[in-house]
Design an enzyme around this catalytic site. Structure first.
Site, mmCIF file in Angstrom:
data_model
loop_
_atom_site.group_PDB
_atom_site.id
_atom_site.type_symbol
_atom_site.label_atom_id
_atom_site.label_comp_id
_atom_site.label_asym_id
_atom_site.label_seq_id
_atom_site.Cartn_x
_atom_site.Cartn_y
_atom_site.Cartn_z
ATOM 1 N N SER A 1 6.844 0.549 8.298
ATOM 2 C CA SER A 1 7.581 1.417 7.367
ATOM 3 C C SER A 1 6.839 2.736 7.165
ATOM 4 O O SER A 1 7.449 3.809 7.165
ATOM 5 C CB SER A 1 7.705 0.728 6.002
ATOM 6 O OG SER A 1 8.233 -0.554 6.156
ATOM 7 N N GLN B 1 11.252 -5.937 6.139
ATOM 8 C CA GLN B 1 10.795 -7.190 5.523
ATOM 9 C C GLN B 1 11.430 -7.505 4.160
ATOM 10 O O GLN B 1 11.576 -8.688 3.815
ATOM 11 C CB GLN B 1 9.265 -7.178 5.409
ATOM 12 C CG GLN B 1 8.569 -7.023 6.760
ATOM 13 C CD GLN B 1 7.095 -6.639 6.642
ATOM 14 O OE1 GLN B 1 6.358 -7.171 5.837
ATOM 15 N NE2 GLN B 1 6.667 -5.691 7.472
ATOM 16 N N CYS C 1 4.588 -6.760 -1.660
ATOM 17 C CA CYS C 1 5.639 -7.068 -2.623
ATOM 18 C C CYS C 1 5.236 -8.203 -3.556
ATOM 19 O O CYS C 1 5.594 -9.372 -3.335
ATOM 20 C CB CYS C 1 6.970 -7.383 -1.958
ATOM 21 S SG CYS C 1 8.283 -7.315 -3.201
ATOM 22 N N LYS D 1 1.823 -2.978 -3.411
ATOM 23 C CA LYS D 1 2.062 -2.692 -1.985
ATOM 24 C C LYS D 1 3.526 -2.970 -1.657
ATOM 25 O O LYS D 1 3.920 -4.126 -1.483
ATOM 26 C CB LYS D 1 1.151 -3.558 -1.120
ATOM 27 C CG LYS D 1 -0.335 -3.249 -1.317
ATOM 28 C CD LYS D 1 -1.199 -4.117 -0.429
ATOM 29 C CE LYS D 1 -2.672 -3.919 -0.700
ATOM 30 N NZ LYS D 1 -3.184 -2.575 -0.434
ATOM 31 N N ALA E 1 8.902 0.627 -1.103
ATOM 32 C CA ALA E 1 9.347 1.656 -2.047
ATOM 33 C C ALA E 1 8.213 2.631 -2.350
ATOM 34 O O ALA E 1 8.435 3.841 -2.472
ATOM 35 C CB ALA E 1 9.825 0.983 -3.331
ATOM 36 N N CYS F 1 9.884 -2.703 -7.496
ATOM 37 C CA CYS F 1 10.096 -4.083 -7.081
ATOM 38 C C CYS F 1 11.466 -4.530 -7.575
ATOM 39 O O CYS F 1 11.665 -4.688 -8.785
ATOM 40 C CB CYS F 1 8.984 -4.942 -7.683
ATOM 41 S SG CYS F 1 8.933 -6.556 -6.941
HETATM 42 C C1 LIG Z 1 9.110 -11.348 1.900
HETATM 43 C C2 LIG Z 1 8.874 -9.873 1.648
HETATM 44 C C3 LIG Z 1 9.641 -9.220 0.690
HETATM 45 C C4 LIG Z 1 9.429 -7.878 0.436
HETATM 46 N N1 LIG Z 1 10.233 -7.265 -0.485
HETATM 47 C C5 LIG Z 1 10.100 -5.938 -0.707
HETATM 48 C C6 LIG Z 1 11.008 -5.253 -1.584
HETATM 49 O O1 LIG Z 1 11.928 -5.852 -2.138
HETATM 50 N N2 LIG Z 1 10.828 -3.933 -1.771
HETATM 51 C C7 LIG Z 1 9.839 -3.241 -1.149
HETATM 52 O O2 LIG Z 1 9.735 -2.028 -1.342
HETATM 53 N N3 LIG Z 1 8.952 -3.859 -0.316
HETATM 54 C C8 LIG Z 1 9.071 -5.184 -0.072
HETATM 55 N N4 LIG Z 1 8.231 -5.811 0.802
HETATM 56 C C9 LIG Z 1 7.017 -5.104 1.274
HETATM 57 C C10 LIG Z 1 7.252 -4.132 2.426
HETATM 58 O O3 LIG Z 1 7.924 -4.764 3.482
HETATM 59 C C11 LIG Z 1 5.886 -3.613 2.880
HETATM 60 O O4 LIG Z 1 5.202 -3.081 1.752
HETATM 61 C C12 LIG Z 1 6.002 -2.535 3.936
HETATM 62 O O5 LIG Z 1 6.640 -3.032 5.082
HETATM 63 C C13 LIG Z 1 4.610 -2.030 4.315
HETATM 64 O O6 LIG Z 1 4.702 -1.062 5.301
HETATM 65 P P1 LIG Z 1 3.445 -0.718 6.235
HETATM 66 O O7 LIG Z 1 3.926 0.316 7.185
HETATM 67 O O8 LIG Z 1 2.254 -0.457 5.418
HETATM 68 O O9 LIG Z 1 3.195 -2.086 7.007
HETATM 69 P P2 LIG Z 1 4.187 -2.819 7.992
HETATM 70 O O10 LIG Z 1 5.597 -2.386 7.769
HETATM 71 O O11 LIG Z 1 3.881 -4.271 7.854
HETATM 72 O O12 LIG Z 1 3.764 -2.287 9.437
HETATM 73 C C14 LIG Z 1 2.468 -2.385 9.934
HETATM 74 C C15 LIG Z 1 2.529 -2.122 11.436
HETATM 75 O O13 LIG Z 1 1.182 -2.005 11.937
HETATM 76 C C16 LIG Z 1 1.107 -2.658 13.178
HETATM 77 N N5 LIG Z 1 -0.268 -3.033 13.472
HETATM 78 C C17 LIG Z 1 -0.968 -4.081 12.973
HETATM 79 N N6 LIG Z 1 -2.189 -4.141 13.546
HETATM 80 C C18 LIG Z 1 -2.260 -3.092 14.417
HETATM 81 C C19 LIG Z 1 -3.269 -2.627 15.316
HETATM 82 N N7 LIG Z 1 -4.424 -3.271 15.462
HETATM 83 N N8 LIG Z 1 -3.008 -1.517 16.042
HETATM 84 C C20 LIG Z 1 -1.836 -0.854 15.918
HETATM 85 N N9 LIG Z 1 -0.830 -1.273 15.093
HETATM 86 C C21 LIG Z 1 -1.050 -2.377 14.354
HETATM 87 C C22 LIG Z 1 2.050 -3.849 13.019
HETATM 88 O O14 LIG Z 1 2.480 -4.336 14.287
HETATM 89 C C23 LIG Z 1 3.192 -3.264 12.196
HETATM 90 O O15 LIG Z 1 4.242 -2.771 13.016
HETATM 91 C C24 LIG Z 1 8.431 -7.153 1.131
HETATM 92 C C25 LIG Z 1 7.675 -7.802 2.114
HETATM 93 C C26 LIG Z 1 7.897 -9.138 2.387
HETATM 94 C C27 LIG Z 1 7.108 -9.819 3.470
#
Ligand SMILES: Cc1cc2nc3c(=O)[nH]c(=O)nc-3n(C[C@H](O)[C@H](O)[C@H](O)COP(=O)(O)OP(=O)(O)OC[C@H]3O[C@@H](n4cnc5c(N)ncnc54)[C@H](O)[C@@H]3O)c2cc1C
Length: 397
Positions: free
Chosen positions: A14, A46, A164, A306, A309, A341
């Site tokens: 995201s 997610q 979340c 985390k 949003a 949330c």
């Molecule tokens: C069950 C559940 C319910 C949720 N409900 C909500 C909600 O209602 N509202 C809300 O706002 N949020 C919600 N979330 C949380 C939200 O999905 C996350 O906060 C968000 O996806 C985080 O984004 P990010 O980019 O930090 O990580 P992610 O979207 O998890 O992406 C991380 C990326 O990094 C990559 N990566 C990992 N290791 C490496 C590496 N070594 N080298 C290169 N790339 C790597 C992964 O492959 C992945 O594609 C929920 C999550 C879950 C699991």
């Protein structure tokens, strides 16, 4: 493949995609000079997994081919980063190559530590042990809830940061609603075992959720942490975090939120804070030590909840501050800790929590969001996915 990029982004989740899209929209100078490194073939929305576990959505709707979300003008390097070398502006990927950058954005998300609970990996997806925190297993949650005939239903929240923070309780409310609809609620005991000291840490929403818990006759055990699952015996071992007391309880179904931690390759790097997260300034999102490094999302040490949003508000700050820094101008974009949330309390009701670093509600609707509303349930189920795929990931919202 080029091995140097003006902007290098680690993680195409995201956060990574949102920042790349924003930068590309804001300046044509980034075109073909941005790369996202991520080994994943797919990108996941997610937040939908809560509804999938509750039988209100299909898991396939949360998944898209990674190629389809990489913005035009950005490269995708399908490798995993294994090492950061910020003194030389380089990262090393798992095939041994290095990629260098002018600016680095660190957003690899949070790591799920399935091994953090003894016996969990062996029993997940069977014996009534389910978890919404895995795409592979999320539909087993609904299978378990749908087929539940009554007994003890246990829901856990671990003693670690989680993505979340509301998700562990959202699935419990949906399950309780399903048990009612399926006529098994009267012979079911629903228990929340949470490592937290209370149901939520923003006072307004906490009060509202306590009423939900009372109405639904849910038992709560706060400051308790799941340490072991004995799936074949349907037993769970918990530790009381205040007294150290260890106790075993039986269950007929258990939804586990696994412990989570900073990704190891980040935690072991010079970019990490003491706790292992990327160490950034809480308002500018610039790294504490390296001026050309920024961080956001679940992997950051920002002291807020985390969520996706939160990232919607963090991504423009990172993009704007990188552009300012490039021009030698002051970095004026500032993040206030906003997170949100959408706490589903049933199949037709939701409390939309929105707050900042100070745990003060920062509500965007013209009504009291601590009240359960059907309209807000539809916001989560029907509108937020559209906003995510067509707005946030495209860098327009
Ligand atoms: C069950 C559940 C319910 C949720 N409900 C909500 C909600 O209602 N509202 C809300 O706002 N949020 C919600 N979330 C949380 C939200 O999905 C996350 O906060 C968000 O996806 C985080 O984004 P990010 O980019 O930090 O990580 P992610 O979207 O998890 O992406 C991380 C990326 O990094 C990559 N990566 C990992 N290791 C490496 C590496 N070594 N080298 C290169 N790339 C790597 C992964 O492959 C992945 O594609 C929920 C999550 C879950 C699991």
């Amino acid at each position: 493949m080029k091995s140097h990029f003006k902007i290098l982004i680690i993680g195409a989740g995201s956060a990574g995609i949102s920042v790349a899209s924003r930068l590309l929209r804001q300046s044509s100078s980034f075109k073909h000079d941005i790369a996202l490194i991520d080994p994943a073939m797919n990108h996941f929305y997610q937040p939908l997994w809560t509804l999938v576990g509750g039988g209100a959505a299909k898991k396939e709707a949360s998944k898209r081919d990674m190629k389809s979300v990489i913005p035009f003008g950005a490269h995708h390097i399908q490798q995993a980063v294994v090492e950061f070398d910020p003194d030389n502006n380089e990262v090393r990927v798992d095939d041994g190559q290095t990629v260098s950058y002018d600016y680095l954005v660190v957003a690899p998300g949070i790591e799920i530590n399935w091994d953090g609970i003894k016996g969990l990996k062996e029993t997940l997806g069977k014996n009534g042990v389910c978890s919404n925190y895995s795409y592979e297993h999320v539909d087993y949650t609904w299978e378990t809830i749908r087929n539940f005939k009554g007994g003890k239903a246990v829901f856990t929240h671990p003693n670690s940061p989680v993505k979340c923070g509301g998700a562990p309780q959202k699935i419990m409310y949906l399950a309780e609603d399903a048990f009612n609809l399926h006529g098994v609620r009267e012979n079911t005991e629903v228990t929340l075992c949470s490592a937290n000291p209370g149901i939520f840490d923003v006072e307004e929403y906490k009060r509202a959720l306590e009423k939900v818990i009372d109405r639904k006759r849910i038992k709560t055990n706060f400051r308790t942490n799941l340490t072991e699952v004995r799936g074949d015996k349907k037993e769970a071992v918990f530790e009381n975090l205040d007294t150290g007391e260890v106790f075993t309880t039986s269950f007929d179904m258990m939804h586990v939120t696994p412990p989570m931690k900073a990704p190891s390759f980040l935690a072991d790097s010079p970019l990490a804070s003491e706790e292992g997260w990327v160490d950034v300034h809480k308002h500018t999102l610039q790294h504490a030590k390296y001026d050309n490094v920024f961080g956001l999302g679940d992997a950051s040490n920002l002291p807020t909840s985390k969520t996706g949003a939160a990232i919607r508000k963090q991504a423009p700050v990172v993009a704007n501050n990188i552009i300012s820094h490039l021009k030698g101008a002051p970095m004026e974009a500032s993040y206030d800790g906003y997170s949100s949330c959408p706490i589903v309390t049933g199949y037709r009701s939701l409390i939309l929590a929105e707050f900042d670093y100070y745990k003060v509600p920062t509500e965007s609707m013209p009504f009291n969001q601590a009240k359960e509303r059907q309209s807000m349930y539809h916001l989560k189920k029907d509108f937020l996915p559209i906003i995510y795929w067509n707005g946030m990931l495209k860098g327009v919202m």
